[in-house]
Write a protein that holds these residues in place. Structure first.
Motif: not given
Length: 859
Positions: A719, A732, A745, A747, A749, A777, A779
């Motif tokens: 990531h 990040y 995964y 995510s 944002n 953010k 994840l």
């Protein structure tokens, strides 16, 4: 400082021009003051102020104040206001002066129903206010007054967009640097906002036929002809400049709730929520032909908000339509680099049904580094409409294909010269200075001194120095440093279309003085459509080889990893890779902004610095020198209505309301060219900007990924982390490099800018014109047991630091979350965020809090 958010194209050029020109200001005739009612002493908003015998003029603002710059030797100005006697005053040429004026009511023009009362002004209220009641009737009738209420519409549209240097003076013109360019100044114009003298340097004209169908709803624009100043593509992306300027100068539809201008959203004075944010005053009634109109003045309740001020003329025939509109902005608005702003909308009555159609709109904006002095940039967009046809169905075939198409060039079909065609087809003729701009720019680009200047500007802002068929750069990668290579020097470049429009070559060489290793890169590209491979739409085949260093998991946007400014990093930063990458890519873009990329990559990665690849074989720890993969990939991308500026290295997007979709699949093949693993990697990404009117805008990115099969951690999703001191939108910012890996995964944002909505309302602080930003953010991910080295020790073990403590983790327990609050528009250029990391604080070498900065040029 984070250069990946500096707009290296037209925005850089605009800032550079404005910065240079701001130092060349000289004294002019400047008149300022306040206009009031002679009896009541109340200030008079939007009084017309003109130079007798000319078309130069401005208006007072909502507080009755004005400031006017005048070139030449004019010595009189006239003040005119409906219901008052006109007044002409003498001024002194070449000086700054204050002239406060009191206007007398004209008894012959006073309206019987208007009663003027002196004394203290009553507190403004919406309830019981006839002006608010009127605007509410306008709002209630919006839907039937819009063109879209017709089942079919057809019309011809002419657009003219021009840019010019503004506030040009004799002293500026006679400076030594312009000694060879005096021909440019022969046809200056002096009809811009406030009577400023301008020198046109760019123009484009478009003639189109437009169609609208309500059910099913479709819009179609057929470009009949286009005429514009052509700059050398070696210096300027002409297509990108046009897209950028048209994005800044969009059509103004007064009936829309929100109007986008200069990349910001303004609330319309007749939006559904407008009475909450605007003040309204009935200032006059007017007779135009047989139509009676009410003059309705409006102003923002808060002067710093993204709101207009000005006048509306409302019909009193029961339709409550807008017959005319004048829009400007308050001088205290939280808008950067804008000296003056003015838009006028004119409507004509349709004799068939009595409805009002927009016949002409103008938008004039004067930009400058300084609000009050120095040479600046003046932009004007004029749009006119004619030959309206309503309720006449067009053939269904008209609406097939893209929303905007370019028809067969009407110029060649007309059997007229280009100049004759435009003389006939323009809805209004060009001024003398505008007529000369096409010829002047052609002459300018043929001058050696101008080309040398443009090459210097291109090198400073884009980082490339041209040597004809080859250009050297980018300059910001010439020197950098990192823990693995130490001091690093790099030199490279690429060929230009001057060598070939079919074949392009790019290369660089670099040397690290600590690891004493050479790195290099070379690529060869064949353009299938015989266009520059950097021009839209791209269609090419490329093969390349690269031997270089890389931080695992770092895929940076709009910036190269060996950029000097990214050399400064926090914490431990010595887990790197040596990469040998051989790849071939086939890229095909389409006019509708759909594209696909088919590629093959052979990748050998060797750990560098403190990074080690280890696994367990026969119950013993075994060191793996490198891993080899062979991958086939397919990427699909769809960006409807996308606008961008093509820089020398990257495309810089011009954000709009449409989403961007990306889908990528990569298949690793074991046994192909020494590939060691079979796996599949599927990722999807959606990016979109949401405009929230007065509350600003939100940039949102949703991404997900899934890796099929068994693979070592080095081939999983590593990531995106950030150990620099720059704020990175897509990383990040408090995550360490190589800290988290996943084989599945998702995510989210979110980056929201309030555009100063709250800070504009705080006394004293609002003068700084800061803008609030907040981010979130999140994840969530993990790895399946088949990819966990604790379950399968034959896989590569997770990295550890020098003390043997594990430094790479999975997200099995909870999602990783960080957020920030920040201030943007600091000195009109900087954004600073206070970032907080909410979890996984027990991991080594992590910080709960951090301060990150970013350069962000915006209006």
């Amino acid at each position: 400082m984070n250069i990946n958010n500096i707009y290296i194209g037209i925005r850089y050029g605009l800032v550079g021009v404005l910065t240079f020109l701001s130092f060349l200001s000289v004294a002019q005739t400047v008149v300022r003051g306040v206009v009031t009612d002679a009896k009541t002493k109340e200030t008079l908003p939007y009084v017309s102020i003109t130079i007798p015998g000319t078309s130069l003029g401005i208006s007072t603002d909502a507080d009755g104040k004005y400031s006017m710059k005048i070139g030449g030797g004019y010595n009189k100005i006239t003040f005119t206001y409906v219901g008052y006697n006109s007044l002409t005053k003498v001024i002194i040429p070449g000086r700054e002066q204050t002239l406060n004026v009191q206007l007398q009511v004209s008894n012959s023009r006073m309206l019987n129903e208007v009663v003027v009362k002196s004394g203290r002004r009553k507190k403004y209220r919406n309830k019981g206010n006839p002006a608010v009641e009127l605007i509410e009737r306008v709002i209630a009738n919006k839907s039937k007054n819009r063109l879209e209420s017709y089942p079919y519409i057809e019309y011809e549209k002419y657009e003219k967009l021009s840019f010019a240097l503004s506030d040009i003076t004799d002293k500026f013109r006679n400076k030594r640097v312009f000694r060879n360019y005096q021909f440019l100044f022969k046809n200056q114009d002096s009809t811009a906002i406030g009577g400023t003298t301008i020198l046109p340097v760019y123009m484009e004209e478009t003639l189109s036929k437009n169609y609208y169908r309500k059910n099913p709803e479709e819009n179609k624009s057929v470009i009949l002809a286009k005429n514009k100043v052509d700059f050398d593509p070696k210096y300027i992306d002409q297509q990108g400049v046009s897209a950028y300027l048209n994005r800044m100068y969009q059509d103004i539809d007064i009936y829309d709730n929100n109007i986008t201008v200069i990349s910001n959203q303004f609330l319309s004075p007749i939006a559904n929520s407008a009475p909450t944010f605007y003040l309204y005053f009935i200032t006059d009634t007017v007779t135009r032909g047989n139509d009676k109109l009410v003059e309705l003045s409006f102003a923002p309740r808060n002067k710093g908000d993204m709101l207009f001020q000005g006048k509306l003329y409302i019909t009193m025939d029961g339709s409550y339509a807008v017959d005319n509109a004048y829009l400007t902005v308050h001088k205290d608005i939280n808008l950067n680099f804008v000296r003056q702003f003015e838009s006028r909308l004119e409507f004509e009555k349709n004799q068939e049904d009595g409805r009002y159609h927009l016949s002409k709109s103008t938008l004039n904006i004067n930009f400058g580094i300084s609000k009050n002095k120095g040479t600046g940039v003046f932009g004007e967009r004029t749009v006119s409409f004619k030959d309206y046809k309503t309720n006449v169905p067009a053939p269904d075939s008209i609406y097939n294909g893209p929303a905007v198409i370019v028809a067969q060039n009407e110029v060649s079909k007309s059997n007229l010269s280009k100049e004759q065609f435009w003389q006939q087809k323009r809805h209004e003729q060009l001024s003398s200075s505008e007529r000369g701009v096409y010829r002047n720019i052609d002459s300018l680009q043929n001058m050696k001194s101008f080309r040398q200047t443009m090459e210097l500007v291109t090198f400073l802002f884009a980082g490339y120095k041209s040597f004809g068929p080859f250009e050297v750069g980018p300059a910001n990668t010439f020197y950098s440093f990192n823990p693995v290579e130490g001091f690093r020097l790099r030199l490279g470049g690429r060929t230009t279309p001057e060598l070939s429009k079919r074949y392009y070559f790019e290369t660089y060489g670099a040397y690290g003085f600590k690891d004493e290793k050479w790195k290099y890169f070379g690529s060869a590209t064949y353009s299938i459509n015989n266009k520059s491979i950097y021009a839209f739409p791209q269609h090419y085949l490329r093969t390349s080889f690269q031997r270089d260093t890389k931080i695992p998991g770092q895929e940076l946007q709009f910036v190269q990893e060996d950029n000097f400014l990214l050399s400064f990093k926090r914490g431990e930063n010595d887990r790197w890779l040596y990469n040998d990458l051989w790849r071939i890519d086939y890229v095909h873009e389409f006019e509708n902004h759909f594209s696909y990329n088919v590629g093959f990559k052979k990748w050998k990665q060797t750990p560098a610095g403190s990074l080690r690849y280890n696994n367990v074989q026969n119950n013993e720890l075994h060191r793996v020198e490198n891993i080899n993969t062979s991958e086939l990939s397919l990427e699909l991308r769809y960006a409807p209505n996308e606008k961008f500026y093509q820089g020398k290295i990257y495309r810089i997007p011009v954000y709009g309301p449409d989403p961007v979709f990306t889908l990528r699949y990569t298949q690793g093949i074991k046994g192909l060219f020494d590939g060691e693993y079979n796996y599949g990697n599927l990722t999807g990404n959606i990016q979109k900007r949401f405009y929230l009117s007065q509350l600003g805008y939100t940039d949102m990115t949703v991404e997900g990924g899934y890796i099929f099969g068994q693979a070592p951690f080095a081939l999983l999703a590593i990531h995106r982390a950030n150990q620099t001191y720059a704020y990175q939108l897509n990383s990040y910012n408090l995550m360490n490099f190589l800290e988290f890996v996943s084989d599945h995964y998702a995510s989210l944002n979110i980056d929201h800018s309030f555009n100063g909505f709250f800070l504009n309302k705080i006394p004293l602080l609002k003068k700084l014109k800061l803008r609030e930003v907040v981010t979130f953010k999140g994840l969530y991910g993990g790895i399946r047991s088949e990819n966990d080295p604790l379950v399968h020790p034959e896989l590569l073990a997770f990295p550890v630091n020098s003390e043997g403590v594990r430094t790479t983790y999975t997200l099995e327990k909870q999602p990783y979350i960080e957020g920030s609050v920040g201030l943007a528009n600091i000195f009109k250029l900087f954004r600073v965020d206070l970032v907080k990391r909410f979890n996984y604080l027990e991991n080594p070498e992590v910080s709960e809090w951090g301060v990150r900065a970013r350069v962000k040029f915006d209006f």
